[in-house]
Design a protein around this motif. Structure first.
Motif, short mmCIF file in Angstrom:
data_model
loop_
_atom_site.label_atom_id
_atom_site.label_comp_id
_atom_site.label_asym_id
_atom_site.label_seq_id
_atom_site.Cartn_x
_atom_site.Cartn_y
_atom_site.Cartn_z
N MET A 1 0.85 -1.23 -0.07
CA MET A 1 -0.06 -0.06 -0.09
C MET A 1 0.98 1.08 -0.18
O MET A 1 1.94 1.26 0.58
CB MET A 1 -1.19 0.03 1.39
N ILE A 2 0.54 2.22 -0.62
CA ILE A 2 1.12 3.45 -0.67
C ILE A 2 1.06 4.26 0.52
O ILE A 2 -0.07 4.10 1.30
CB ILE A 2 0.74 4.44 -1.82
N GLY A 3 2.07 5.11 0.97
CA GLY A 3 2.25 5.67 2.06
C GLY A 3 2.01 7.07 1.85
O GLY A 3 2.24 7.68 0.70
N ARG A 4 1.77 7.73 2.84
CA ARG A 4 1.35 9.40 2.86
C ARG A 4 2.70 10.26 2.48
O ARG A 4 2.73 10.94 1.60
CB ARG A 4 1.03 9.92 4.22
N GLY A 5 3.91 9.64 2.72
CA GLY A 5 5.14 10.35 2.28
C GLY A 5 5.38 10.35 0.52
O GLY A 5 6.25 10.97 0.01
N GLU A 6 4.91 9.32 -0.01
CA GLU A 6 4.77 9.19 -1.54
C GLU A 6 4.01 10.40 -2.32
O GLU A 6 3.94 10.35 -3.14
CB GLU A 6 4.31 7.90 -1.68
N LEU A 7 3.05 11.09 -1.15
CA LEU A 7 2.35 12.06 -2.02
C LEU A 7 2.86 13.52 -1.84
O LEU A 7 3.17 13.48 -0.60
CB LEU A 7 0.84 11.93 -1.57
N ASN A 8 2.81 14.38 -2.46
CA ASN A 8 3.17 15.99 -2.36
C ASN A 8 2.01 16.54 -1.58
O ASN A 8 1.10 15.94 -1.49
CB ASN A 8 3.73 16.84 -3.57
N ASN A 9 2.22 17.55 -0.88
CA ASN A 9 1.27 18.32 -0.29
C ASN A 9 0.05 18.53 -0.99
O ASN A 9 -1.26 18.46 -0.63
CB ASN A 9 1.77 19.56 0.39
N ASP A 10 0.25 18.76 -2.33
CA ASP A 10 -1.04 19.22 -3.28
C ASP A 10 -1.84 17.80 -3.31
O ASP A 10 -3.07 17.79 -3.45
CB ASP A 10 -0.37 19.64 -4.61
N GLU A 11 -1.16 16.76 -3.81
CA GLU A 11 -1.81 15.37 -3.81
C GLU A 11 -2.69 14.98 -2.95
O GLU A 11 -3.68 14.69 -2.88
CB GLU A 11 -0.72 14.39 -4.63
N TRP A 12 -1.92 15.23 -1.69
CA TRP A 12 -2.51 14.85 -0.41
C TRP A 12 -3.88 15.53 0.03
O TRP A 12 -4.96 15.09 0.19
CB TRP A 12 -1.52 14.96 1.00
N LYS A 13 -3.86 16.94 -0.43
CA LYS A 13 -4.93 17.72 0.14
C LYS A 13 -6.23 17.29 -0.87
O LYS A 13 -7.19 17.22 -0.34
CB LYS A 13 -4.56 19.30 -0.26
N TRP A 14 -5.74 17.03 -2.23
CA TRP A 14 -7.03 16.48 -3.13
C TRP A 14 -7.37 15.27 -2.77
O TRP A 14 -8.64 14.84 -2.89
CB TRP A 14 -6.38 16.74 -4.70
N LEU A 15 -6.55 14.28 -2.41
CA LEU A 15 -7.04 13.03 -2.14
C LEU A 15 -7.94 13.04 -0.63
O LEU A 15 -9.03 12.37 -0.62
CB LEU A 15 -5.79 12.20 -1.71
N VAL A 16 -7.66 13.92 0.32
CA VAL A 16 -8.56 13.98 1.42
C VAL A 16 -9.73 14.77 1.07
O VAL A 16 -10.84 14.28 1.25
CB VAL A 16 -7.68 15.08 2.54
N ASN B 1 -13.76 3.23 -11.12
CA ASN B 1 -14.58 3.25 -10.13
C ASN B 1 -14.61 4.14 -8.83
O ASN B 1 -15.18 4.05 -7.90
CB ASN B 1 -14.82 1.89 -9.69
N GLY B 2 -13.83 5.00 -9.23
CA GLY B 2 -13.40 6.12 -8.34
C GLY B 2 -12.49 5.59 -7.62
O GLY B 2 -11.45 5.05 -7.90
N LEU B 3 -12.18 6.16 -6.13
CA LEU B 3 -11.10 6.04 -5.24
C LEU B 3 -11.17 4.68 -4.86
O LEU B 3 -12.11 3.94 -4.66
CB LEU B 3 -11.16 6.94 -3.95
N SER B 4 -9.83 4.13 -4.72
CA SER B 4 -9.77 2.80 -4.20
C SER B 4 -9.83 2.53 -2.63
O SER B 4 -9.78 3.79 -2.06
CB SER B 4 -8.22 2.31 -4.77
N ASP B 5 -9.95 1.46 -2.30
CA ASP B 5 -10.08 1.10 -0.78
C ASP B 5 -8.85 1.54 -0.13
O ASP B 5 -8.71 1.97 0.88
CB ASP B 5 -10.40 -0.30 -0.70
N ASP B 6 -7.72 1.27 -0.78
CA ASP B 6 -6.34 1.88 -0.32
C ASP B 6 -6.25 3.30 -0.17
O ASP B 6 -5.66 3.80 0.76
CB ASP B 6 -5.30 1.36 -1.13
#
Length: 69
Positions: free
Chosen positions: A1-16, A43-48
């Motif tokens: 599973m991907i971790g938070r550290g693999e996303l930049n701040n912009d990506e994280w904000k959009w994911l949330v 199908n949209g966002l994954s369960d992960d």
């Protein structure tokens, strides 16, 4: 599973925002990156993706309640 550290701040904000149903659409660059990382698909966002956001937001809340920053 991907971790938070693999996303930049912009990506994280959009994911949330997506997980909290606060965005209907996202920039195509972010959408492409999420697909590449396996966080979203046809199908949209994954369960992960949902699990990652839930885990990280709970950890942030726990840290705040315990007085850590």
């Amino acid at each position: 599973m991907i971790g938070r550290g693999e996303l930049n701040n912009d990506e994280w904000k959009w994911l949330v925002r997506l997980c909290q149903h606060e965005a209907d659409s996202i920039p195509s660059k972010i959408e492409t990156r999420f697909v590449e990382l396996g966080l979203s698909g046809s199908n949209g966002l994954s369960d992960d993706a949902r699990s990652l956001v839930e885990h990280e937001l709970l950890a942030e809340r726990r840290n705040r309640l315990q007085g850590r920053h």
